[in-house]
Design a protein around this motif. Structure first.
Motif, PDB file in Angstrom:
ATOM      1  N   ARG A  65       0.847  -1.194   0.000  1.00  0.00           N
ATOM      2  CA  ARG A  65       0.000   0.000   0.000  1.00  0.00           C
ATOM      3  C   ARG A  65       0.882   1.242   0.000  1.00  0.00           C
ATOM      4  NH1 ARG A  65      -2.705  -3.308   3.864  1.00  0.00           N
ATOM      5  NH2 ARG A  65      -4.709  -3.991   3.077  1.00  0.00           N
ATOM      6  N   ALA A  66       0.443   2.236  -0.775  1.00  0.00           N
ATOM      7  CA  ALA A  66       1.166   3.506  -0.836  1.00  0.00           C
ATOM      8  C   ALA A  66       0.165   4.619  -1.105  1.00  0.00           C
ATOM      9  CB  ALA A  66       2.232   3.475  -1.924  1.00  0.00           C
ATOM     10  N   ASP A  67       0.535   5.805  -0.690  1.00  0.00           N
ATOM     11  CA  ASP A  67      -0.314   6.964  -0.879  1.00  0.00           C
ATOM     12  C   ASP A  67       0.546   8.117  -1.377  1.00  0.00           C
ATOM     13  OD1 ASP A  67      -2.738   8.261  -0.852  1.00  0.00           O
ATOM     14  OD2 ASP A  67      -2.641   8.826   1.260  1.00  0.00           O
ATOM     15  N   GLY A  68       0.010   8.902  -2.267  1.00  0.00           N
ATOM     16  CA  GLY A  68       0.745  10.056  -2.767  1.00  0.00           C
ATOM     17  C   GLY A  68       0.808  10.062  -4.277  1.00  0.00           C
ATOM     18  N   ALA A  69       1.383  11.126  -4.809  1.00  0.00           N
ATOM     19  CA  ALA A  69       1.433  11.342  -6.251  1.00  0.00           C
ATOM     20  C   ALA A  69       2.220  10.255  -6.985  1.00  0.00           C
ATOM     21  CB  ALA A  69       2.038  12.718  -6.550  1.00  0.00           C
ATOM     22  N   GLU A  70       3.220   9.688  -6.359  1.00  0.00           N
ATOM     23  CA  GLU A  70       4.072   8.682  -7.001  1.00  0.00           C
ATOM     24  C   GLU A  70       3.739   7.258  -6.552  1.00  0.00           C
ATOM     25  OE1 GLU A  70       6.331   9.468  -9.351  1.00  0.00           O
ATOM     26  OE2 GLU A  70       5.718  11.558  -9.165  1.00  0.00           O
ATOM     27  N   ALA A  71       2.579   7.073  -5.935  1.00  0.00           N
ATOM     28  CA  ALA A  71       2.224   5.772  -5.369  1.00  0.00           C
ATOM     29  C   ALA A  71       2.163   4.671  -6.421  1.00  0.00           C
ATOM     30  CB  ALA A  71       0.902   5.862  -4.616  1.00  0.00           C
ATOM     31  N   GLU A  72       1.563   4.939  -7.567  1.00  0.00           N
ATOM     32  CA  GLU A  72       1.422   3.906  -8.600  1.00  0.00           C
ATOM     33  C   GLU A  72       2.780   3.423  -9.091  1.00  0.00           C
ATOM     34  OE1 GLU A  72      -0.223   1.071 -10.729  1.00  0.00           O
ATOM     35  OE2 GLU A  72      -1.476   2.437  -9.584  1.00  0.00           O
ATOM     36  N   ALA A  73       3.676   4.354  -9.357  1.00  0.00           N
ATOM     37  CA  ALA A  73       5.017   3.986  -9.824  1.00  0.00           C
ATOM     38  C   ALA A  73       5.778   3.223  -8.738  1.00  0.00           C
ATOM     39  CB  ALA A  73       5.791   5.230 -10.241  1.00  0.00           C
ATOM     40  N   ALA A  74       5.635   3.652  -7.489  1.00  0.00           N
ATOM     41  CA  ALA A  74       6.314   2.974  -6.383  1.00  0.00           C
ATOM     42  C   ALA A  74       5.823   1.537  -6.243  1.00  0.00           C
ATOM     43  CB  ALA A  74       6.098   3.742  -5.077  1.00  0.00           C
ATOM     44  N   LEU A  75       4.503   1.344  -6.303  1.00  0.00           N
ATOM     45  CA  LEU A  75       3.956  -0.006  -6.171  1.00  0.00           C
ATOM     46  C   LEU A  75       4.382  -0.897  -7.325  1.00  0.00           C
ATOM     47  CD1 LEU A  75       0.352   0.667  -4.824  1.00  0.00           C
ATOM     48  CD2 LEU A  75       2.392  -0.010  -3.545  1.00  0.00           C
ATOM     49  N   SER A  76       4.436  -0.347  -8.519  1.00  0.00           N
ATOM     50  CA  SER A  76       4.878  -1.131  -9.675  1.00  0.00           C
ATOM     51  C   SER A  76       6.325  -1.584  -9.519  1.00  0.00           C
ATOM     52  CB  SER A  76       4.731  -0.315 -10.958  1.00  0.00           C
ATOM     53  OG  SER A  76       3.376  -0.120 -11.260  1.00  0.00           O
ATOM     54  N   ALA A  77       7.183  -0.661  -9.099  1.00  0.00           N
ATOM     55  CA  ALA A  77       8.602  -0.991  -8.923  1.00  0.00           C
ATOM     56  C   ALA A  77       8.778  -2.056  -7.845  1.00  0.00           C
ATOM     57  CB  ALA A  77       9.390   0.262  -8.566  1.00  0.00           C
ATOM     58  N   LEU A  78       8.077  -1.903  -6.729  1.00  0.00           N
ATOM     59  CA  LEU A  78       8.231  -2.850  -5.622  1.00  0.00           C
ATOM     60  C   LEU A  78       7.591  -4.204  -5.936  1.00  0.00           C
ATOM     61  CD1 LEU A  78       7.758  -0.436  -2.623  1.00  0.00           C
ATOM     62  CD2 LEU A  78       9.884  -1.398  -3.523  1.00  0.00           C
ATOM     63  N   ALA A  79       6.502  -4.201  -6.674  1.00  0.00           N
ATOM     64  CA  ALA A  79       5.862  -5.462  -7.066  1.00  0.00           C
ATOM     65  C   ALA A  79       6.819  -6.287  -7.919  1.00  0.00           C
ATOM     66  CB  ALA A  79       4.573  -5.182  -7.822  1.00  0.00           C
ATOM     67  N   THR A  80       7.570  -5.630  -8.777  1.00  0.00           N
ATOM     68  CA  THR A  80       8.538  -6.329  -9.621  1.00  0.00           C
ATOM     69  C   THR A  80       9.624  -6.979  -8.762  1.00  0.00           C
ATOM     70  OG1 THR A  80       8.144  -4.842 -11.464  1.00  0.00           O
ATOM     71  CG2 THR A  80      10.227  -6.039 -11.482  1.00  0.00           C
ATOM     72  N   VAL A  81      10.087  -6.263  -7.742  1.00  0.00           N
ATOM     73  CA  VAL A  81      11.118  -6.807  -6.850  1.00  0.00           C
ATOM     74  C   VAL A  81      10.592  -8.031  -6.112  1.00  0.00           C
ATOM     75  CG1 VAL A  81      12.564  -6.332  -4.836  1.00  0.00           C
ATOM     76  CG2 VAL A  81      12.282  -4.580  -6.590  1.00  0.00           C
ATOM     77  N   ILE A  82       9.381  -7.959  -5.591  1.00  0.00           N
ATOM     78  CA  ILE A  82       8.821  -9.068  -4.827  1.00  0.00           C
ATOM     79  C   ILE A  82       8.547 -10.285  -5.712  1.00  0.00           C
ATOM     80  CG2 ILE A  82       6.739  -9.830  -3.608  1.00  0.00           C
ATOM     81  CD1 ILE A  82       6.708  -7.224  -2.177  1.00  0.00           C
ATOM     82  N   ALA A  83       8.080 -10.058  -6.910  1.00  0.00           N
ATOM     83  CA  ALA A  83       7.705 -11.162  -7.795  1.00  0.00           C
ATOM     84  C   ALA A  83       8.897 -11.896  -8.388  1.00  0.00           C
ATOM     85  CB  ALA A  83       6.806 -10.644  -8.924  1.00  0.00           C
ATOM     86  N   THR A  84      10.086 -11.318  -8.311  1.00  0.00           N
ATOM     87  CA  THR A  84      11.284 -11.906  -8.893  1.00  0.00           C
ATOM     88  C   THR A  84      11.967 -12.855  -7.916  1.00  0.00           C
ATOM     89  OG1 THR A  84      11.619  -9.893 -10.177  1.00  0.00           O
ATOM     90  CG2 THR A  84      13.516 -11.356  -9.938  1.00  0.00           C
ATOM     91  N   ASP A  85      12.386 -14.011  -8.408  1.00  0.00           N
ATOM     92  CA  ASP A  85      13.137 -14.953  -7.574  1.00  0.00           C
ATOM     93  C   ASP A  85      14.617 -14.591  -7.674  1.00  0.00           C
ATOM     94  OD1 ASP A  85      14.252 -16.994  -6.132  1.00  0.00           O
ATOM     95  OD2 ASP A  85      13.323 -18.603  -7.276  1.00  0.00           O
ATOM     96  N   HIS A  86      15.108 -13.859  -6.689  1.00  0.00           N
ATOM     97  CA  HIS A  86      16.485 -13.381  -6.694  1.00  0.00           C
ATOM     98  C   HIS A  86      17.487 -14.488  -6.360  1.00  0.00           C
ATOM     99  CE1 HIS A  86      15.219  -9.237  -7.168  1.00  0.00           C
ATOM    100  NE2 HIS A  86      14.270  -9.511  -6.301  1.00  0.00           N
ATOM    101  N   ASP A  87      16.994 -15.649  -5.952  1.00  0.00           N
ATOM    102  CA  ASP A  87      17.882 -16.758  -5.602  1.00  0.00           C
ATOM    103  C   ASP A  87      18.034 -17.752  -6.749  1.00  0.00           C
ATOM    104  OD1 ASP A  87      18.418 -15.850  -3.037  1.00  0.00           O
ATOM    105  OD2 ASP A  87      16.522 -16.650  -2.302  1.00  0.00           O
TER     106      ASP A  87
END
Length: 88
Positions: A65-87
């Motif tokens: 969850r995020a709030d503010g003018a850049e919330a959509e971009a922030a959530l998109s960037a973080l969703a990509t990090v979480i969805a990726t298997d870094h191992d």
């Protein structure tokens, strides 16, 4: 407040290295972001101990969850990090 549901892609979940990568990405965002698992209490996405304390495993759904003018971009960037298997 915007919300995004994401499946944890890391085979070890949000533990150690994947959590550190996520927290670093969250700290770089221009808006505050929280992360939670299921109906649990959301925590500050910039806190490594809080994120690791969620106990999110690979395949679990987390809620960003995020709030503010850049919330959509922030959530998109973080969703990509979480969805990726870094191992992998």
């Amino acid at each position: 407040m915007l919300e995004r549901r994401v499946i944890v892609g890391s085979s070890v979940g949000l533990h150690a290295r994947p959590a550190a990568l996520f927290v670093k990405a969250a700290a770089a965002q221009p808006v505050p972001v929280t992360i939670g698992v299921g109906d649990g209490e959301p925590v500050d996405a910039r806190s490594l101990l809080s994120v690791m304390g969620l106990g999110a495993r690979g395949g679990d759904e987390v809620v960003l969850r995020a709030d503010g003018a850049e919330a959509e971009a922030a959530l998109s960037a973080l969703a990509t990090v979480i969805a990726t298997d870094h191992d992998a």
